[in-house]
Design a protein around this motif. Sequence first.
Motif, short mmCIF file in Angstrom:
data_model
loop_
_atom_site.label_atom_id
_atom_site.label_comp_id
_atom_site.label_asym_id
_atom_site.label_seq_id
_atom_site.Cartn_x
_atom_site.Cartn_y
_atom_site.Cartn_z
N MET A 1 12.84 23.01 -34.20
CA MET A 1 11.61 23.02 -33.41
C MET A 1 11.88 22.60 -31.97
SD MET A 1 8.38 23.49 -33.06
CE MET A 1 6.96 22.94 -32.12
N ASP A 2 12.70 21.53 -31.80
CA ASP A 2 12.97 21.03 -30.46
C ASP A 2 13.59 22.09 -29.56
OD1 ASP A 2 12.02 18.67 -31.41
OD2 ASP A 2 13.91 17.58 -31.35
N ALA A 3 14.43 22.93 -30.16
CA ALA A 3 15.12 23.96 -29.36
C ALA A 3 14.15 25.02 -28.85
CB ALA A 3 16.22 24.61 -30.19
N TRP A 4 13.03 25.20 -29.55
CA TRP A 4 12.06 26.23 -29.17
C TRP A 4 11.01 25.74 -28.18
CZ3 TRP A 4 12.41 31.31 -30.28
CH2 TRP A 4 13.29 31.68 -31.28
N LEU A 5 10.89 24.44 -28.01
CA LEU A 5 9.85 23.89 -27.15
C LEU A 5 9.91 24.41 -25.71
CD1 LEU A 5 9.62 20.21 -28.45
CD2 LEU A 5 7.84 21.95 -28.57
N PRO A 6 11.09 24.41 -25.06
CA PRO A 6 11.12 24.93 -23.69
C PRO A 6 10.67 26.40 -23.61
CG PRO A 6 13.11 23.68 -24.14
CD PRO A 6 12.41 23.85 -25.45
N LEU A 7 11.06 27.20 -24.61
CA LEU A 7 10.65 28.61 -24.62
C LEU A 7 9.14 28.74 -24.80
CD1 LEU A 7 11.61 31.54 -24.50
CD2 LEU A 7 11.90 31.47 -26.99
N ILE A 8 8.56 27.91 -25.66
CA ILE A 8 7.10 27.94 -25.86
C ILE A 8 6.38 27.62 -24.56
CG2 ILE A 8 5.19 26.77 -27.01
CD1 ILE A 8 7.05 26.41 -29.44
N PHE A 9 6.84 26.59 -23.86
CA PHE A 9 6.20 26.21 -22.61
C PHE A 9 6.43 27.25 -21.52
CE2 PHE A 9 5.72 22.06 -24.52
CZ PHE A 9 4.50 21.65 -24.00
N MET A 10 7.58 27.89 -21.55
CA MET A 10 7.83 28.97 -20.60
C MET A 10 6.82 30.10 -20.82
SD MET A 10 10.01 29.74 -18.16
CE MET A 10 10.76 31.13 -17.29
N GLY A 11 6.56 30.42 -22.09
CA GLY A 11 5.60 31.47 -22.40
C GLY A 11 4.19 31.09 -22.01
N LEU A 12 3.79 29.83 -22.28
CA LEU A 12 2.46 29.37 -21.91
C LEU A 12 2.26 29.37 -20.40
CD1 LEU A 12 1.97 26.34 -24.36
CD2 LEU A 12 0.88 28.59 -24.48
N MET A 13 3.28 28.95 -19.67
CA MET A 13 3.19 28.93 -18.22
C MET A 13 3.10 30.34 -17.65
SD MET A 13 5.69 26.99 -15.52
CE MET A 13 7.05 28.15 -15.79
N ALA A 14 3.90 31.25 -18.20
CA ALA A 14 3.85 32.64 -17.75
C ALA A 14 2.49 33.26 -18.04
CB ALA A 14 4.97 33.45 -18.43
N LEU A 15 1.94 32.98 -19.22
CA LEU A 15 0.61 33.49 -19.57
C LEU A 15 -0.45 32.98 -18.60
CD1 LEU A 15 -1.38 34.91 -21.53
CD2 LEU A 15 -1.46 32.77 -22.82
N ALA A 16 -0.41 31.68 -18.30
CA ALA A 16 -1.39 31.09 -17.40
C ALA A 16 -1.32 31.72 -16.02
CB ALA A 16 -1.19 29.58 -17.31
N MET A 17 -0.11 31.95 -15.51
CA MET A 17 0.02 32.51 -14.17
C MET A 17 -0.39 33.97 -14.13
SD MET A 17 0.79 29.82 -12.65
CE MET A 17 0.80 30.58 -11.03
#
Length: 330
Positions: free
Chosen positions: A1-17
């Motif tokens: 799970m920890d390894a996927w956290l940066p990717l999840i946040f990258m996706g959320l940030m890209a979606l928001a922008m």
Amino acid sequence: MDAWLPLIFMGLMALAMLVYVVLDGYDLGVGMLVPFADNPGKDRMVASIGPFWDANETWLVLGVGLLLVAFPVAHGVILGALYLPVLVMLLGLILRGVAFDFRAKAHDEHRVLWNAAFSVGSLAAALAQGYMVGRYVVGFETGVGPTLFAIFIGLCLAAGYTLLGATWLLLKMEGPLVRQAAGWGWWALWLTGLGIAAVSVATPFVSPRIFEKWFALPNFFLLMPVPLLTAGLFALCESHLRRIRRGGKGRDWVPFAAAIGMFVLAFSGLAYSVYPYLVIDRIEFWDAAAAPGSLKIILVGALVTLPMIIGYTIFAYRVFWGRSTELSYE
């Protein structure tokens, strides 16, 4: 799970922008178009974005907030390099927010001033955002060439927002304003297309890695649908806008949908080029991410906040959908 956290946040940030660019893009575009309409038209144009513009800016706050808390290293580098355009953008957003409220209460002789302030604030914010995109694409390189490129992209993004605003007005207006909006959108479309083409051409030449991602086989053929679809949406949007501005029949929603599609494809192409870096060829998002424990806490907050933002956004658009009516200052 920890390894996927940066990717999840990258996706959320890209979606928001991306959502911010589309939603606040059209209301910034309407703001830039206000000076070209008569007084009743100005009121109707402002009324068309009245229920939405405040909520649209929430996505910018979410995107920048996620960058700050999830990728603090990259946040410092990016906003440090873009300090002045960020300041201009914030001043522009503040000016248009103040002008939006004051124009509704001002006497007729003062409303001209607030209309101008609303348009200037919208233009300043759009140009600053485009300049930031241009600087980001060239990896924050300094010099005359990168600066001129960033200025050009600033003009093109302002045109892109104008395109979104004009096509939004096709959905919300009636009468002569529909043809006017189609004409504004038709002219803005061409500069928007130039901007997309400029970023598409410049990005592979900024980095050999990006050039390899796009032009090595079989990637070249696999990615060919992206520029072809973009060109197809451009042609579809142009044909409908040309037909409507000449008084012919056209589906009002098609130009707006096509414009959104162009922005989504351009954003997707840029995201593919940049990945896995937050700053091109300098900082990977894995290295820029906060500690896993911090990301887990932030993720809980994001999973609570994001559905609420999506929910009230959908609710607002559902309630206030339809053609705009005349403003009343009573």
